[in-house]
Design an enzyme around this catalytic site. Sequence first.
Site, PDB file in Angstrom:
ATOM      1  CB  SER A 125      -2.374   2.061   1.338  1.00  0.00           C
ATOM      2  OG  SER A 125      -1.072   1.677   0.977  1.00  0.00           O
ATOM      3  CE1 TYR A 150      -1.731   0.148   7.200  1.00  0.00           C
ATOM      4  CE2 TYR A 150      -0.585  -0.445   5.167  1.00  0.00           C
ATOM      5  CZ  TYR A 150      -1.230   0.496   5.946  1.00  0.00           C
ATOM      6  OH  TYR A 150      -1.406   1.776   5.466  1.00  0.00           O
ATOM      7  CE  LYS A 154      -4.722   1.923   5.721  1.00  0.00           C
ATOM      8  NZ  LYS A 154      -5.405   2.896   6.590  1.00  0.00           N
TER       9      LYS A 154
HETATM   10  P1  NAD Z   1       0.738   7.816  11.944  1.00  0.00           P
HETATM   11  O1  NAD Z   1       0.948   6.585  12.753  1.00  0.00           O
HETATM   12  O2  NAD Z   1       1.776   8.874  12.009  1.00  0.00           O
HETATM   13  O3  NAD Z   1      -0.669   8.474  12.320  1.00  0.00           O
HETATM   14  C1  NAD Z   1      -1.777   7.710  12.730  1.00  0.00           C
HETATM   15  C2  NAD Z   1      -2.286   8.318  14.024  1.00  0.00           C
HETATM   16  O4  NAD Z   1      -3.444   7.596  14.448  1.00  0.00           O
HETATM   17  C3  NAD Z   1      -1.272   8.244  15.169  1.00  0.00           C
HETATM   18  O5  NAD Z   1      -1.113   9.534  15.720  1.00  0.00           O
HETATM   19  C4  NAD Z   1      -1.899   7.275  16.174  1.00  0.00           C
HETATM   20  O6  NAD Z   1      -1.591   7.633  17.499  1.00  0.00           O
HETATM   21  C5  NAD Z   1      -3.383   7.401  15.855  1.00  0.00           C
HETATM   22  N1  NAD Z   1      -4.194   6.211  16.144  1.00  0.00           N
HETATM   23  C6  NAD Z   1      -3.980   4.930  15.747  1.00  0.00           C
HETATM   24  N2  NAD Z   1      -4.965   4.134  16.185  1.00  0.00           N
HETATM   25  C7  NAD Z   1      -5.840   4.926  16.876  1.00  0.00           C
HETATM   26  C8  NAD Z   1      -7.046   4.690  17.568  1.00  0.00           C
HETATM   27  N3  NAD Z   1      -7.577   3.478  17.669  1.00  0.00           N
HETATM   28  N4  NAD Z   1      -7.676   5.740  18.164  1.00  0.00           N
HETATM   29  C9  NAD Z   1      -7.157   6.978  18.089  1.00  0.00           C
HETATM   30  N5  NAD Z   1      -6.010   7.267  17.455  1.00  0.00           N
HETATM   31  C10 NAD Z   1      -5.354   6.243  16.856  1.00  0.00           C
HETATM   32  O7  NAD Z   1       0.490   7.335  10.428  1.00  0.00           O
HETATM   33  P2  NAD Z   1       0.453   8.191   9.090  1.00  0.00           P
HETATM   34  O8  NAD Z   1       1.667   7.868   8.304  1.00  0.00           O
HETATM   35  O9  NAD Z   1       0.113   9.602   9.368  1.00  0.00           O
HETATM   36  O10 NAD Z   1      -0.749   7.465   8.363  1.00  0.00           O
HETATM   37  C11 NAD Z   1      -2.070   7.953   8.428  1.00  0.00           C
HETATM   38  C12 NAD Z   1      -2.981   7.027   7.665  1.00  0.00           C
HETATM   39  O11 NAD Z   1      -2.542   6.905   6.322  1.00  0.00           O
HETATM   40  C13 NAD Z   1      -3.049   5.600   8.206  1.00  0.00           C
HETATM   41  O12 NAD Z   1      -4.373   5.141   8.078  1.00  0.00           O
HETATM   42  C14 NAD Z   1      -2.125   4.836   7.286  1.00  0.00           C
HETATM   43  O13 NAD Z   1      -2.476   3.483   7.209  1.00  0.00           O
HETATM   44  C15 NAD Z   1      -2.386   5.545   5.972  1.00  0.00           C
HETATM   45  N6  NAD Z   1      -1.279   5.425   5.014  1.00  0.00           N
HETATM   46  C16 NAD Z   1      -0.019   5.804   5.390  1.00  0.00           C
HETATM   47  C17 NAD Z   1       1.028   5.683   4.496  1.00  0.00           C
HETATM   48  C18 NAD Z   1       2.441   6.033   4.912  1.00  0.00           C
HETATM   49  O14 NAD Z   1       3.380   5.553   4.268  1.00  0.00           O
HETATM   50  N7  NAD Z   1       2.656   6.853   5.938  1.00  0.00           N
HETATM   51  C19 NAD Z   1       0.784   5.212   3.196  1.00  0.00           C
HETATM   52  C20 NAD Z   1      -0.511   4.858   2.844  1.00  0.00           C
HETATM   53  C21 NAD Z   1      -1.552   4.977   3.771  1.00  0.00           C
HETATM   54  C1  WQD Z   2      10.550   2.067  -0.170  1.00  0.00           C
HETATM   55  C2  WQD Z   2      11.669   1.399  -0.953  1.00  0.00           C
HETATM   56  C3  WQD Z   2      12.354  -0.728  -0.032  1.00  0.00           C
HETATM   57  C4  WQD Z   2      13.960   0.785   3.716  1.00  0.00           C
HETATM   58  C5  WQD Z   2       5.373   0.897   2.710  1.00  0.00           C
HETATM   59  C6  WQD Z   2       4.147   0.055   2.918  1.00  0.00           C
HETATM   60  C7  WQD Z   2       3.001   0.582   2.104  1.00  0.00           C
HETATM   61  C8  WQD Z   2       2.778   2.060   2.353  1.00  0.00           C
HETATM   62  C9  WQD Z   2       4.033   2.847   2.246  1.00  0.00           C
HETATM   63  C10 WQD Z   2       1.066   2.340   4.022  1.00  0.00           C
HETATM   64  C11 WQD Z   2      11.463  -0.113  -1.121  1.00  0.00           C
HETATM   65  C12 WQD Z   2      13.473   0.279   0.039  1.00  0.00           C
HETATM   66  C13 WQD Z   2      13.381   0.697   2.463  1.00  0.00           C
HETATM   67  C14 WQD Z   2      15.345   0.493   3.855  1.00  0.00           C
HETATM   68  C15 WQD Z   2      15.464   0.076   1.485  1.00  0.00           C
HETATM   69  N1  WQD Z   2       2.290   2.309   3.675  1.00  0.00           N
HETATM   70  N2  WQD Z   2      14.110   0.354   1.367  1.00  0.00           N
HETATM   71  N3  WQD Z   2      16.042   0.171   2.721  1.00  0.00           N
HETATM   72  O1  WQD Z   2       7.699  -0.653   1.172  1.00  0.00           O
HETATM   73  O2  WQD Z   2       7.091   0.991  -0.662  1.00  0.00           O
HETATM   74  O3  WQD Z   2       5.699   0.849   1.331  1.00  0.00           O
HETATM   75  O4  WQD Z   2       5.060   2.251   3.053  1.00  0.00           O
HETATM   76  O5  WQD Z   2       0.082   2.066   3.423  1.00  0.00           O
HETATM   77  O6  WQD Z   2       1.884  -0.167   2.444  1.00  0.00           O
HETATM   78  O7  WQD Z   2       4.443  -1.277   2.538  1.00  0.00           O
HETATM   79  O8  WQD Z   2       7.940   1.856   1.528  1.00  0.00           O
HETATM   80  O9  WQD Z   2       9.676   3.275   2.532  1.00  0.00           O
HETATM   81  O10 WQD Z   2       9.464   0.887   3.319  1.00  0.00           O
HETATM   82  O11 WQD Z   2      10.343   1.339   1.045  1.00  0.00           O
HETATM   83  O12 WQD Z   2      16.143  -0.225   0.492  1.00  0.00           O
HETATM   84  O13 WQD Z   2      15.916   0.504   4.952  1.00  0.00           O
HETATM   85  O14 WQD Z   2      12.894   1.535  -0.210  1.00  0.00           O
HETATM   86  O15 WQD Z   2      12.845  -1.990  -0.365  1.00  0.00           O
HETATM   87  O16 WQD Z   2      11.964  -0.462  -2.382  1.00  0.00           O
HETATM   88  P1  WQD Z   2       7.152   0.649   0.786  1.00  0.00           P
HETATM   89  P2  WQD Z   2       9.363   1.865   2.217  1.00  0.00           P
END
Ligand code: NAD
Ligand code: WQD
Length: 339
Positions: A125, A150, A154
Site C-alpha cells: 500500500s 494496519y 504492510k
Molecule cells: P477486501 O477486504 O475486499 O478483500 C480481502 C479479502 O480477504 C476478503 O474477502 C476477506 O474475506 C479475505 N480474508 C481476510 N483475512 C483472511 C484470512 N485470514 N483467510 C482467508 N481470507 C481472508 O479488501 P481489498 O480492498 O480487496 O484489499 C485487498 C488487499 O489489498 C488487502 O491486502 C489490502 O490491505 C490491500 N490494499 C487495499 C487497498 C484498498 O484501499 N482497498 C489499498 C492498498 C492495499
Molecule cells: C480519501 C480522501 C479523506 C471519507 C485509505 C487507507 C490507505 C489505503 C487506502 C489500504 C481523504 C477524504 C474520506 C469521507 C472524506 N488502504 N474523505 N470523507 O485515507 O487515502 O487511504 O485507503 O492500504 O491505507 O488509509 O482513503 O478513501 O479513506 O480517503 O473527506 O467520508 O477522502 O480525508 O482525504 P485514504 P479514503
Amino acid sequence: MKILVTGGTGYIGSHTVVELQSQGFEVVIVDNLSNSQAWIVDAIADISGKKPVFEQFDLADQKLTSEFFKRHNDLQGVIHFAAYKAVGESVEKPLMYYRNNLVSLMNILEAMTENQIENLVFSSSCTVYGQPDELPVSEKAPIKLAESPYGNTKQISEEILKDTIKSAKINAIALRYFNPIGAHQTAKIGELPLGVPNNLVPFITQTAIGLRQQLSVFGDDYNTPDGTAIRDYIHVVDLAEAHVVAVKRMIEKQMKNAFEVFNLGTGNGYSVLDVIKSFEKVSGEKLNYKIVDRRAGDVEKVWANPEWSHKELGWKAKRNLDEMTASAWKWEQYYRNKN
Ligand code: NAD
Ligand code: WQD
C-alpha cells in the site's frame, strides 16, 4: 497455468480473478469470507463464463493452509490479497491485525517453500510512504513510521518478504496500491464495505443512493489548490490488470531481482472536491456534503510516480477519474436494486 488468489472474493481480488481468467489462467480462490460473500464466486463466473475453484478457510490457520498447498502443489503462483484493511479498526484491535495479516503471510510462505511454489505477488500500500517529502512519490522514497497497526502490517510484510527470498527459493513482487476505486464495467462485482464506509467513494455513492444522509469532507484547510486533501485514485480494473502482468513477469522469469516493488497509481492527484465534482457530473446527482474538521491521521497529499511500473512492468493505468466514479455509481445502483 494455475494461480491461487487469496482474498479472491474481496474487492480487488474478485476483479483480478476475472482478468486472470480472461487471459487463460485457471484460478483457485481461498477466502474465509470475513469481508466478502460466497455469491461473488457466481458473479465472477457470470462475467467470465468460468467458475473458479473456491475453498473457504482461514489462512491464519497453519494446518489448513499447509494441507491446501499439498493438495494444490501444481500452482504456478500466488497472489496474496487476503488481509484485514480497516485503518481505524486496526488502532482498536492491533493484535487482531498483526495476527491475521502477518500469520497468514508466514503460513503461505512456509507452505510455498515446502511445495516448491516460487512466485508470490503481495498487496502492499502507498500507506508505507506516509506523507512523502517529495511528490510524486517513487518506490525509492523512504518508508515512514507507520501511522497505524494496519500500515505497519504492510511494512513488516515487505520486510518478511525481503528476508524470506534470501534463504528460500521464492520470488516476490510487492505492489503498492494508491487509492483503488470503481467497479467492473458489468457492475456485477464491486466494493462491498461492511457497515458505514470509511473510504471516500463508497461513502459518496451510499449518500447519493440515500443510505447515508450527508458526506463529511474532512478538512478544507490543507495546503492544496482547493484546500481538500489529494490522493491518486486508481480504477480497480487497472489494478487487476497490473496483477496479471506481475504474475506473468514472474512465470516468464523476467524479474531483475527476487524481490521487486512497484507503485500502482495513475500519477495524477485529485482532491476530495474533484472526486465529488466528477461524481456529480457522471451521475447527474447533486451530492449532499459539508466541510468538517480534518480526520486524524490523514496525510495532506500523495500521488504516485508510476514511471518505474511503466518502464519495467510495462503496465500503465488507462481509466480516468470519470470512468472510476461512473463505474462505482453503476455498481452501487445495481447492488442496491439486486438486494
Ligand atoms: P477486501 O477486504 O475486499 O478483500 C480481502 C479479502 O480477504 C476478503 O474477502 C476477506 O474475506 C479475505 N480474508 C481476510 N483475512 C483472511 C484470512 N485470514 N483467510 C482467508 N481470507 C481472508 O479488501 P481489498 O480492498 O480487496 O484489499 C485487498 C488487499 O489489498 C488487502 O491486502 C489490502 O490491505 C490491500 N490494499 C487495499 C487497498 C484498498 O484501499 N482497498 C489499498 C492498498 C492495499
Ligand atoms: C480519501 C480522501 C479523506 C471519507 C485509505 C487507507 C490507505 C489505503 C487506502 C489500504 C481523504 C477524504 C474520506 C469521507 C472524506 N488502504 N474523505 N470523507 O485515507 O487515502 O487511504 O485507503 O492500504 O491505507 O488509509 O482513503 O478513501 O479513506 O480517503 O473527506 O467520508 O477522502 O480525508 O482525504 P485514504 P479514503
